[in-house]
Write a protein that holds these residues in place. Sequence first.
Motif, PDB file in Angstrom:
ATOM      1  N   VAL A 197     -20.111  51.071  -5.009  1.00 10.55           N
ATOM      2  CA  VAL A 197     -20.749  50.653  -3.761  1.00 10.55           C
ATOM      3  C   VAL A 197     -22.215  50.331  -4.029  1.00 10.55           C
ATOM      4  CG1 VAL A 197     -19.198  51.938  -2.257  1.00 10.55           C
ATOM      5  CG2 VAL A 197     -21.218  53.053  -3.157  1.00 10.55           C
ATOM      6  N   THR A 198     -22.868  49.671  -3.072  1.00 10.70           N
ATOM      7  CA  THR A 198     -24.283  49.326  -3.221  1.00 10.70           C
ATOM      8  C   THR A 198     -25.156  50.557  -2.988  1.00 10.70           C
ATOM      9  OG1 THR A 198     -24.456  48.703  -0.900  1.00 10.70           O
ATOM     10  CG2 THR A 198     -23.896  46.957  -2.468  1.00 10.70           C
ATOM     11  N   ASP A 199     -26.281  50.602  -3.698  1.00 11.03           N
ATOM     12  CA  ASP A 199     -27.176  51.756  -3.607  1.00 11.03           C
ATOM     13  C   ASP A 199     -27.730  51.971  -2.207  1.00 11.03           C
ATOM     14  OD1 ASP A 199     -26.839  52.265  -6.255  1.00 11.03           O
ATOM     15  OD2 ASP A 199     -28.755  51.435  -6.892  1.00 11.03           O
ATOM     16  N   GLY A 200     -28.214  50.912  -1.592  1.00  9.90           N
ATOM     17  CA  GLY A 200     -28.855  51.053  -0.284  1.00  9.90           C
ATOM     18  C   GLY A 200     -27.919  51.578   0.781  1.00  9.90           C
ATOM     19  N   ASP A 201     -26.708  51.066   0.808  1.00 12.11           N
ATOM     20  CA  ASP A 201     -25.757  51.482   1.827  1.00 12.11           C
ATOM     21  C   ASP A 201     -25.283  52.926   1.603  1.00 12.11           C
ATOM     22  OD1 ASP A 201     -25.059  50.289   4.181  1.00 12.11           O
ATOM     23  OD2 ASP A 201     -23.245  49.337   3.413  1.00 12.11           O
ATOM     24  N   ILE A 202     -25.057  53.308   0.357  1.00 11.61           N
ATOM     25  CA  ILE A 202     -24.596  54.671   0.103  1.00 11.61           C
ATOM     26  C   ILE A 202     -25.745  55.660   0.315  1.00 11.61           C
ATOM     27  CG2 ILE A 202     -24.940  54.957  -2.371  1.00 11.61           C
ATOM     28  CD1 ILE A 202     -21.794  55.854  -0.360  1.00 11.61           C
ATOM     29  N   ASP A 203     -26.990  55.215   0.133  1.00  9.45           N
ATOM     30  CA  ASP A 203     -28.141  56.067   0.463  1.00  9.45           C
ATOM     31  C   ASP A 203     -28.167  56.365   1.956  1.00  9.45           C
ATOM     32  OD1 ASP A 203     -28.988  56.172  -2.147  1.00  9.45           O
ATOM     33  OD2 ASP A 203     -30.547  54.644  -1.903  1.00  9.45           O
ATOM     34  N   ARG A 204     -27.905  55.346   2.770  1.00  9.49           N
ATOM     35  CA  ARG A 204     -27.853  55.552   4.222  1.00  9.49           C
ATOM     36  C   ARG A 204     -26.724  56.515   4.585  1.00  9.49           C
ATOM     37  NH1 ARG A 204     -29.961  50.487   4.096  1.00  9.49           N
ATOM     38  NH2 ARG A 204     -28.030  49.379   3.730  1.00  9.49           N
ATOM     39  N   PHE A 205     -25.559  56.342   3.936  1.00  9.77           N
ATOM     40  CA  PHE A 205     -24.438  57.242   4.189  1.00  9.77           C
ATOM     41  C   PHE A 205     -24.799  58.678   3.825  1.00  9.77           C
ATOM     42  CE2 PHE A 205     -20.949  59.719   2.501  1.00  9.77           C
ATOM     43  CZ  PHE A 205     -20.071  59.724   3.567  1.00  9.77           C
ATOM     44  N   LEU A 255     -25.859  64.294   5.259  1.00  7.23           N
ATOM     45  CA  LEU A 255     -26.636  65.527   5.175  1.00  7.23           C
ATOM     46  C   LEU A 255     -27.285  65.868   6.510  1.00  7.23           C
ATOM     47  CD1 LEU A 255     -28.215  65.055   1.642  1.00  7.23           C
ATOM     48  CD2 LEU A 255     -26.281  66.510   2.288  1.00  7.23           C
ATOM     49  N   GLN A 256     -27.796  64.867   7.213  1.00  9.91           N
ATOM     50  CA  GLN A 256     -28.390  65.087   8.535  1.00  9.91           C
ATOM     51  C   GLN A 256     -27.354  65.648   9.505  1.00  9.91           C
ATOM     52  OE1 GLN A 256     -31.637  64.367   9.588  1.00  9.91           O
ATOM     53  NE2 GLN A 256     -31.198  65.065  11.656  1.00  9.91           N
ATOM     54  N   GLN A 257     -26.182  65.023   9.524  1.00  8.51           N
ATOM     55  CA  GLN A 257     -25.114  65.420  10.439  1.00  8.51           C
ATOM     56  C   GLN A 257     -24.618  66.833  10.128  1.00  8.51           C
ATOM     57  OE1 GLN A 257     -23.887  63.447  12.889  1.00  8.51           O
ATOM     58  NE2 GLN A 257     -22.038  64.476  13.457  1.00  8.51           N
ATOM     59  N   TRP A 258     -24.359  67.106   8.863  1.00  5.40           N
ATOM     60  CA  TRP A 258     -23.725  68.374   8.482  1.00  5.40           C
ATOM     61  C   TRP A 258     -24.720  69.536   8.446  1.00  5.40           C
ATOM     62  CZ3 TRP A 258     -22.530  70.609   3.183  1.00  5.40           C
ATOM     63  CH2 TRP A 258     -21.595  71.622   3.273  1.00  5.40           C
ATOM     64  N   LEU A 259     -25.906  69.315   7.885  1.00  4.39           N
ATOM     65  CA  LEU A 259     -26.849  70.416   7.693  1.00  4.39           C
ATOM     66  C   LEU A 259     -27.748  70.670   8.895  1.00  4.39           C
ATOM     67  CD1 LEU A 259     -27.938  69.676   4.012  1.00  4.39           C
ATOM     68  CD2 LEU A 259     -26.191  71.284   4.813  1.00  4.39           C
ATOM     69  N   LEU A 260     -28.109  69.620   9.634  1.00  4.17           N
ATOM     70  CA  LEU A 260     -29.095  69.794  10.699  1.00  4.17           C
ATOM     71  C   LEU A 260     -28.527  69.632  12.111  1.00  4.17           C
ATOM     72  CD1 LEU A 260     -32.033  67.854   9.032  1.00  4.17           C
ATOM     73  CD2 LEU A 260     -31.639  70.318   9.054  1.00  4.17           C
ATOM     74  N   ASP A 261     -27.853  68.517  12.360  1.00  2.00           N
ATOM     75  CA  ASP A 261     -27.422  68.223  13.726  1.00  2.00           C
ATOM     76  C   ASP A 261     -26.254  69.085  14.194  1.00  2.00           C
ATOM     77  OD1 ASP A 261     -29.386  66.326  13.750  1.00  2.00           O
ATOM     78  OD2 ASP A 261     -28.020  64.630  13.490  1.00  2.00           O
ATOM     79  N   LYS A 262     -25.211  69.188  13.386  1.00  2.00           N
ATOM     80  CA  LYS A 262     -24.000  69.912  13.789  1.00  2.00           C
ATOM     81  C   LYS A 262     -23.508  70.798  12.648  1.00  2.00           C
ATOM     82  CE  LYS A 262     -22.524  66.352  16.995  1.00  2.00           C
ATOM     83  NZ  LYS A 262     -21.490  65.419  17.370  1.00  2.00           N
ATOM     84  N   PRO A 263     -24.211  71.893  12.360  1.00  2.00           N
ATOM     85  CA  PRO A 263     -23.801  72.742  11.237  1.00  2.00           C
ATOM     86  C   PRO A 263     -22.463  73.446  11.451  1.00  2.00           C
ATOM     87  CG  PRO A 263     -25.636  73.732  12.409  1.00  2.00           C
ATOM     88  CD  PRO A 263     -25.421  72.378  13.007  1.00  2.00           C
ATOM     89  N   GLU A 264     -21.936  73.405  12.663  1.00  2.00           N
ATOM     90  CA  GLU A 264     -20.633  74.031  12.907  1.00  2.00           C
ATOM     91  C   GLU A 264     -19.475  73.180  12.387  1.00  2.00           C
ATOM     92  OE1 GLU A 264     -21.482  71.438  16.444  1.00  2.00           O
ATOM     93  OE2 GLU A 264     -22.645  72.897  15.328  1.00  2.00           O
ATOM     94  N   LEU A 265     -19.742  71.895  12.089  1.00  2.00           N
ATOM     95  CA  LEU A 265     -18.707  71.007  11.556  1.00  2.00           C
ATOM     96  C   LEU A 265     -18.401  71.346  10.099  1.00  2.00           C
ATOM     97  CD1 LEU A 265     -19.775  67.449  12.775  1.00  2.00           C
ATOM     98  CD2 LEU A 265     -17.918  68.860  13.634  1.00  2.00           C
TER      99      LEU A 265
END
Length: 105
Positions: free
Chosen positions: A44-52, A57-67
Amino acid sequence: AQRSVSTSMYTKIRSTMVNWDAEGIALAYLQGGCAALVCNLWDVTDGDIDRFCGALLQQWLLDKPELSLAAAIPAARQACRLKYLTGAAPVCYGVPVHLVQPSQK
């Protein structure tokens, strides 16, 4: 028990259509004791996988750690510009992994 989790965003899983034996990086991580592994099925392209990766990490570690880690992946795919190409490449191998808060020990 606490186990490790690995993300290998820039590594695709090597696959061969001729050899059906269990082998490869994902299996090596899991046999080594890693509870879960996030890696790409194809290049995959670097820029797009960086966004992913940032969104995951934002979703799992900060926003919704219960997921669980696997449950955070679909929302992170939406951050990719090519969400049906680059966003579909990352997959999670292993068991469902949840974060343990310090107060839950």
